[in-house]
Design an enzyme around this catalytic site. Structure first.
Site, PDB file in Angstrom:
ATOM      1  N   ASN A  64       0.777  -1.154  -0.011  1.00 41.90           N
ATOM      2  CA  ASN A  64      -0.124  -0.009  -0.176  1.00 41.90           C
ATOM      3  C   ASN A  64       0.964   1.245   0.045  1.00 41.90           C
ATOM      4  O   ASN A  64       1.745   1.300   0.734  1.00 41.90           O
ATOM      5  CB  ASN A  64      -0.996  -0.055   1.031  1.00 41.90           C
ATOM      6  CG  ASN A  64      -0.445   0.099   2.624  1.00 41.90           C
ATOM      7  OD1 ASN A  64       0.527  -0.952   2.817  1.00 41.90           O
ATOM      8  ND2 ASN A  64      -0.944   0.825   3.257  1.00 41.90           N
ATOM      9  N   CYS A  75      -3.801   0.688  -2.892  1.00 40.10           N
ATOM     10  CA  CYS A  75      -3.812  -0.753  -2.007  1.00 40.10           C
ATOM     11  C   CYS A  75      -2.596  -1.397  -2.494  1.00 40.10           C
ATOM     12  O   CYS A  75      -2.131  -1.599  -3.655  1.00 40.10           O
ATOM     13  CB  CYS A  75      -5.095  -1.459  -2.134  1.00 40.10           C
ATOM     14  SG  CYS A  75      -6.434  -0.636  -1.632  1.00 40.10           S
ATOM     15  N   GLU A  77      -3.001  -4.971  -3.234  1.00 47.53           N
ATOM     16  CA  GLU A  77      -3.599  -5.703  -4.117  1.00 47.53           C
ATOM     17  C   GLU A  77      -3.428  -5.027  -5.619  1.00 47.53           C
ATOM     18  O   GLU A  77      -2.998  -5.960  -6.523  1.00 47.53           O
ATOM     19  CB  GLU A  77      -4.822  -6.190  -3.716  1.00 47.53           C
ATOM     20  CG  GLU A  77      -4.867  -7.025  -2.228  1.00 47.53           C
ATOM     21  CD  GLU A  77      -5.160  -6.154  -1.229  1.00 47.53           C
ATOM     22  OE1 GLU A  77      -5.665  -6.413  -0.446  1.00 47.53           O
ATOM     23  OE2 GLU A  77      -4.928  -4.805  -1.438  1.00 47.53           O
ATOM     24  N   CYS A 108      -9.980  -4.751   0.112  1.00 48.19           N
ATOM     25  CA  CYS A 108     -11.037  -3.741   0.257  1.00 48.19           C
ATOM     26  C   CYS A 108     -12.011  -4.017  -0.955  1.00 48.19           C
ATOM     27  O   CYS A 108     -11.874  -4.996  -1.910  1.00 48.19           O
ATOM     28  CB  CYS A 108     -10.613  -2.466   0.066  1.00 48.19           C
ATOM     29  SG  CYS A 108     -10.051  -1.841  -1.553  1.00 48.19           S
TER      30      CYS A 108
END
Length: 155
Positions: A64, A75, A77, A108
């Site tokens: 992040n 983020c 990911e 998220c």
């Protein structure tokens, strides 16, 4: 052994690329944990690392990156997915996410949709804490009824 393995990794497209033939012991959680250390989280102090393994076995990682204008951060990911795409790969076979939290932290909502763009519903997502707790689910578990390209087809 992990330290020497990680030192031998090279940077590519913003993340680690792990040759699974050369480093078969490198787990996705280990790759995500190593990259988590590079997170830029001066506002929340909540560092997250992520790793995706493609169908050919290559691992891409992300962390992040916060910004003082909160909506402008990214983020972990999303970073791993961007590194994968930058390298010309577009199909995820496995995902791992790690954070220093009491329980494993799921991606998220936006990252769930991003994962669904590049991973089939049965792809596993392992969420972990820095003290060893894990929980494994599938992309479909994370995002039931995911919006996909089929929703844009006109009949």
């Amino acid at each position: 052994m992990l330290a020497s393995t990680l030192d031998a990794l090279h940077r590519r497209a913003g993340g680690f690329t792990v040759d699974q033939k050369e480093f078969p012991v490198m787990s996705l959680i280990e790759a995500a944990a190593k990259t988590r250390e590079n997170a830029h989280a001066p506002y929340s102090n909540f560092k997250v690392g992520a790793a995706v393994r493609t169908v050919d076995g290559t691992v891409y990682t992300g962390c992040n990156v916060e910004n003082v204008a909160y909506p402008e951060g990214t983020c972990a990911e999303a970073g791993a997915i961007a590194a994968m795409c930058a390298a010309g790969e577009y199909q995820i076979a496995e995902v791992a996410v790690i954070a220093d939290s009491p329980d494993p932290v799921p991606p998220c909502g936006g990252c769930r949709q991003k994962l669904a763009e590049f991973a089939a519903g049965d792809v596993t997502v392992t969420m972990a804490t820095t003290d060893g707790k894990t929980k494994t689910v599938t992309v479909a578990d994370l995002l039931p009824g995911a919006f996909d390209a089929g929703h844009m087809d006109r009949t």
